[in-house]
Scaffold this motif. Structure first.
Motif, short mmCIF file in Angstrom:
data_model
loop_
_atom_site.label_atom_id
_atom_site.label_comp_id
_atom_site.label_asym_id
_atom_site.label_seq_id
_atom_site.Cartn_x
_atom_site.Cartn_y
_atom_site.Cartn_z
N VAL A 98 0.87 -1.17 0.00
CA VAL A 98 0.00 0.00 0.00
C VAL A 98 0.91 1.22 0.00
CG1 VAL A 98 -1.61 1.35 1.38
CG2 VAL A 98 -1.94 -1.13 1.13
N GLY A 99 0.81 2.07 -1.01
CA GLY A 99 1.67 3.24 -1.07
C GLY A 99 1.91 3.62 -2.53
N PRO A 100 2.75 4.61 -2.80
CA PRO A 100 3.34 5.57 -1.87
C PRO A 100 2.37 6.73 -1.64
CG PRO A 100 4.20 5.96 -4.06
CD PRO A 100 3.20 4.84 -4.18
N THR A 101 2.83 7.81 -1.00
CA THR A 101 1.94 8.93 -0.69
C THR A 101 1.63 9.76 -1.94
OG1 THR A 101 2.75 8.98 1.58
CG2 THR A 101 1.60 10.95 0.79
N LEU A 102 2.67 10.14 -2.66
CA LEU A 102 2.48 11.07 -3.79
C LEU A 102 2.47 10.37 -5.14
CD1 LEU A 102 4.96 13.99 -2.90
CD2 LEU A 102 2.52 13.81 -2.35
N THR A 103 1.71 10.93 -6.07
CA THR A 103 1.77 10.54 -7.48
C THR A 103 3.20 10.62 -7.99
OG1 THR A 103 -0.50 11.11 -8.08
CG2 THR A 103 1.16 11.37 -9.78
N GLN A 171 4.71 23.47 -10.01
CA GLN A 171 5.12 22.88 -11.29
C GLN A 171 6.12 21.73 -11.13
OE1 GLN A 171 7.27 25.61 -13.75
NE2 GLN A 171 8.19 26.67 -12.01
N ASN A 172 6.60 21.48 -9.90
CA ASN A 172 7.59 20.40 -9.72
C ASN A 172 6.96 19.12 -9.18
OD1 ASN A 172 7.01 21.60 -7.22
ND2 ASN A 172 8.97 20.97 -6.35
N ASP A 173 5.64 19.03 -9.23
CA ASP A 173 4.98 17.85 -8.68
C ASP A 173 3.98 17.30 -9.70
OD1 ASP A 173 4.13 16.23 -6.12
OD2 ASP A 173 2.28 16.93 -7.07
N ALA A 174 4.06 15.99 -9.96
CA ALA A 174 3.26 15.37 -11.02
C ALA A 174 1.76 15.41 -10.72
CB ALA A 174 3.70 13.92 -11.24
N PHE A 175 1.39 15.25 -9.44
CA PHE A 175 -0.02 15.35 -9.08
C PHE A 175 -0.53 16.76 -9.33
CE2 PHE A 175 -2.13 17.42 -5.49
CZ PHE A 175 -3.45 17.13 -5.80
N ALA A 219 -8.73 38.75 -10.14
CA ALA A 219 -9.44 37.46 -10.07
C ALA A 219 -10.53 37.51 -9.01
CB ALA A 219 -8.45 36.35 -9.73
N ASP A 220 -11.68 36.87 -9.30
CA ASP A 220 -12.69 36.76 -8.24
C ASP A 220 -12.82 35.33 -7.72
OD1 ASP A 220 -14.09 35.95 -10.53
OD2 ASP A 220 -15.25 37.81 -10.63
N MET A 221 -11.92 34.45 -8.15
CA MET A 221 -11.79 33.13 -7.53
C MET A 221 -10.35 32.66 -7.76
SD MET A 221 -13.90 29.55 -7.92
CE MET A 221 -14.05 29.37 -9.67
N VAL A 222 -9.75 32.00 -6.75
CA VAL A 222 -8.40 31.46 -6.90
C VAL A 222 -8.47 29.95 -6.72
CG1 VAL A 222 -6.05 31.40 -5.96
CG2 VAL A 222 -7.29 33.57 -6.08
N VAL A 223 -7.85 29.22 -7.65
CA VAL A 223 -7.87 27.76 -7.62
C VAL A 223 -6.43 27.26 -7.52
CG1 VAL A 223 -8.52 25.69 -8.90
CG2 VAL A 223 -9.98 27.71 -9.00
N ILE A 224 -6.12 26.52 -6.45
CA ILE A 224 -4.72 26.16 -6.17
C ILE A 224 -4.49 24.65 -6.20
CG2 ILE A 224 -2.82 26.37 -4.50
CD1 ILE A 224 -4.38 28.74 -3.25
N SER A 225 -3.47 24.23 -6.93
CA SER A 225 -3.00 22.85 -6.87
C SER A 225 -1.60 22.85 -6.26
CB SER A 225 -2.96 22.23 -8.27
OG SER A 225 -4.26 22.11 -8.78
N GLY A 226 -1.55 22.51 -4.98
CA GLY A 226 -0.27 22.46 -4.27
C GLY A 226 -0.33 21.35 -3.25
N LEU A 227 0.71 21.23 -2.42
CA LEU A 227 0.68 20.27 -1.33
C LEU A 227 0.40 21.04 -0.03
CD1 LEU A 227 3.56 17.84 -2.41
CD2 LEU A 227 1.10 17.69 -2.88
#
Ligand code: 1QQ
Length: 389
Positions: A98-103, A171-175, A219-227
Motif C-alpha cells: 500500500v503506497g506511496p503517498t504522492l503521485t 510545477q515540480n509535482d506530477a499530481f 481574479a474573483d476566484m483562486v484555484v490552487i493545486s499544491g501540497l
C-alpha cells in the motif's frame, strides 16, 4: 536405474523446495508512505488509518483466521525514498504494498513493484495514469478527474456572478500538474475565464510575486493545486496581501495538518473530497468509532483511504484462499502475489468511502464525492472540513 530415479526425484523436490518462498505468518503486508519530510503531513494520517485497519480487521479474524501484520517503510518525500521503501518491502517478502503517498513518487516506485510482480494499491495517488503504470498497479484513491471539478461547481452555485479565475499550481509535482490541467479544463467548461496562471514549487515559502500577479489580474476566484505546507503558506499570503474572494484547493489541501500552516486564514477554503466521516455505512461507522477512540478526532480523507487500501488487500487475500482452497501461509509467495493481484481487479469492496469498484486495470470507481469547507476553531490551529455539498 530403479534405485536412482526415486533419489533423483527426492533431490529435485529438495531443490524446488529451496527455491520456493513460503508466505510468513502473520501474513506480511507492506505500507510505504511518508513519515518524514513535508509529505509526512499526509503520511502521518495514512499511518493512522492503516493502524486502525490492522486492529479492526485482525480483530475480525484477519485473513480467514490467519492474522496479518503491516510492515511500515518511510518513503520520505521524494522518488528515491519511495524506491528504497518499495525495495525493502519486496525483500521483506510482503504479499503486496500500500503506497506511496504522492503521485510523483508512484511514477518512480510503482514500476519496480510491477516488474517484481508485487501488487501495489495507491492510497492517495490521484493523477491521471496511475492504474496504467502496469498490471500490478491499482488504487483506491479516486482520480481528480472525478473529484476536483465538484468544488468549482459548488462555488458557482453559491455565487453565480464569479467569472475571472486565477489558477496557481506547483510545477515540480506530477499530481499538481495533472490536477491543474483538470481544473483548467473544468474552468473552461463552466464558461469561466482564466485571467492568470501562476507557477510555484512545493518547496517555496515566499509567494509574493505570484500573489501580486493574482491581485493585479482582478481574479474573483483562486484555484490552487499544491501540497499541504506550500499550499498553506500560499493561502496565508493571499489573505495577508488582501485577496478576499473564494479559494478552492485541490487534493493537497485535504489534510488537517495544513491547518496550523495557514492558521485562522485557512477559514473558508473549499476542497472537494472523496470521503465524508458522516457517511452512513457500517464499515465507515466502525472505522470512525475506532479512529476517534485512538486519536480523539474525526478521521480525515487520507486516513480513510489508507484504511480502505489495507482492507481491499485483506479481502482479496481472503478471496484467494476461498478460490484455491488453500491457506495463504501454505502457498508460495509468487503465487500469492499473482492471485492477490487478480483479486484486486474486477472486484467491489464496501469501504469507509462507500462501495468502490476496481476495474480490470485496477482503476477505482467510486460513487459519491463531497465538497467541504474549512471551519477553523478558536485556537486558530485546528479546524474541521465541514461537508457543504
Ligand atoms: C497525489 C495526491 C497528493 C495530494 C496526495 C497526498 O493526491 O500525489 O496524487
Amino acid at each position: 536405474m530403479t534405485r536412482v530415479l526415486p533419489l533423483l526425484a527426492l533431490l529435485l523436490a529438495l531443490a524446488v523446495n529451496a527455491l520456493a518462498e513460503p508466505v510468513a505468518s502473520p501474513i506480511p503486508i507492506g505500507v510505504a508512505v511518508a513519515t518524514t519530510s513535508n509529505v509526512a503531513l499526509f503520511g502521518e494520517e495514512q499511518v493512522n488509518g492503516a493502524k486502525i485497519a490492522e486492529a479492526v480487521l485482525n480483530a475480525k479474524g484477519g485473513v480467514n483466521g490467519t492474522p496479518f501484520k503491516i510492515l511500515y517503510q518511510d518513503t520520505a518525500g521524494d522518488e528515491a525514498g519511495a524506491i528504497n521503501a518499495f525495495q525493502s518491502l519486496i525483500t521483506a517478502k510482503v504479499v503486496g504494498i500500500v503506497g506511496p503517498t504522492l503521485t510523483q513518487q508512484a511514477f518512480a516506485a510503482d514500476p519496480i513493484a510491477d516488474r517484481a510482480k508485487v501488487p501495489v494499491i495507491g492510497p492517495s495517488n490521484t493523477a491521471k495514469g496511475i492504474a496504467q503504470i502496469g498490471p500490478y498497479v491499482g488504487r483506491v484513491s479516486a482520480p481528480m478527474t472525478d473529484v476536483a471539478p465538484n468544488s468549482l461547481k459548488y462555488v458557482l452555485s453559491v455565487d453565480p456572478k464569479i467569472k475571472k479565475v486565477a489558477v496557481m499550481f506547483a510545477q515540480n509535482d506530477a499530481f499538481c500538474t495533472s490536477e491543474t490541467g483538470i481544473f483548467q479544463e473544468a474552468i473552461k467548461n463552466l464558461g469561466l475565464e482564466t485571467v492568470t496562471i501562476q507557477k510555484f514549487q512545493t518547496t517555496d515559502t515566499d509567494f509574493t510575486t505570484q500573489v501580486t500577479a493574482v491581485l493585479g489580474a482582478g481574479a474573483d476566484m483562486v484555484v490552487i493545486s499544491g501540497l499541504a505546507a506550500d499550499g498553506g503558506n500560499l493561502v496565508k499570503q493571499l489573505r495577508q496581501l488582501g485577496y478576499q474572494g473564494p479559494i478552492v484547493g485541490g487534493n493537497g489541501f485535504n489534510s488537517t495538518n495544513m491547518l496550523p500552516v495557514c492558521g485562522p486564514l485557512c477559514e473558508g477554503i473549499l476542497v472537494a473530497q472523496a470521503y465524508s466521516a458522516q457517511a452512513d455505512n457500517a464499515v465507515n461507522k466502525l472505522f470512525v468509532e475506532k479512529y476517534q477512540e485512538a486519536y480523539k478526532k474525526m478521521p480525515p480523507q487520507f486516513a480513510a483511504q489508507a484504511y480502505a487500501a489495507v482492507q481491499v488487500v485483506v479481502e482479496a487475500l481472503a478471496k484467494v484462499e476461498k478460490d484455491s482452497g488453500k491457506k495463504i501461509t501454505a502457498m508460495e509467495l509468487a503465487e500469492v502475489r499473482e492471485l492477490l493481484n487478480k483479486n484486486l481487479q474486477n472486484a467491489t469492496f464496501l469501504t469507509p468511502m462507500g462501495e468502490i469498484a476496481l476495474d480490470a486495470d485496477g482503476e477505482v470507481h467510486q460513487k459519491t464525492f463531497f465538497v467541504s469547507q474549512i471551519k477553523m476553531n478558536p485556537d486558530g490551529k485546528t479546524g474541521a472540513y465541514v461537508i457543504v455539498n
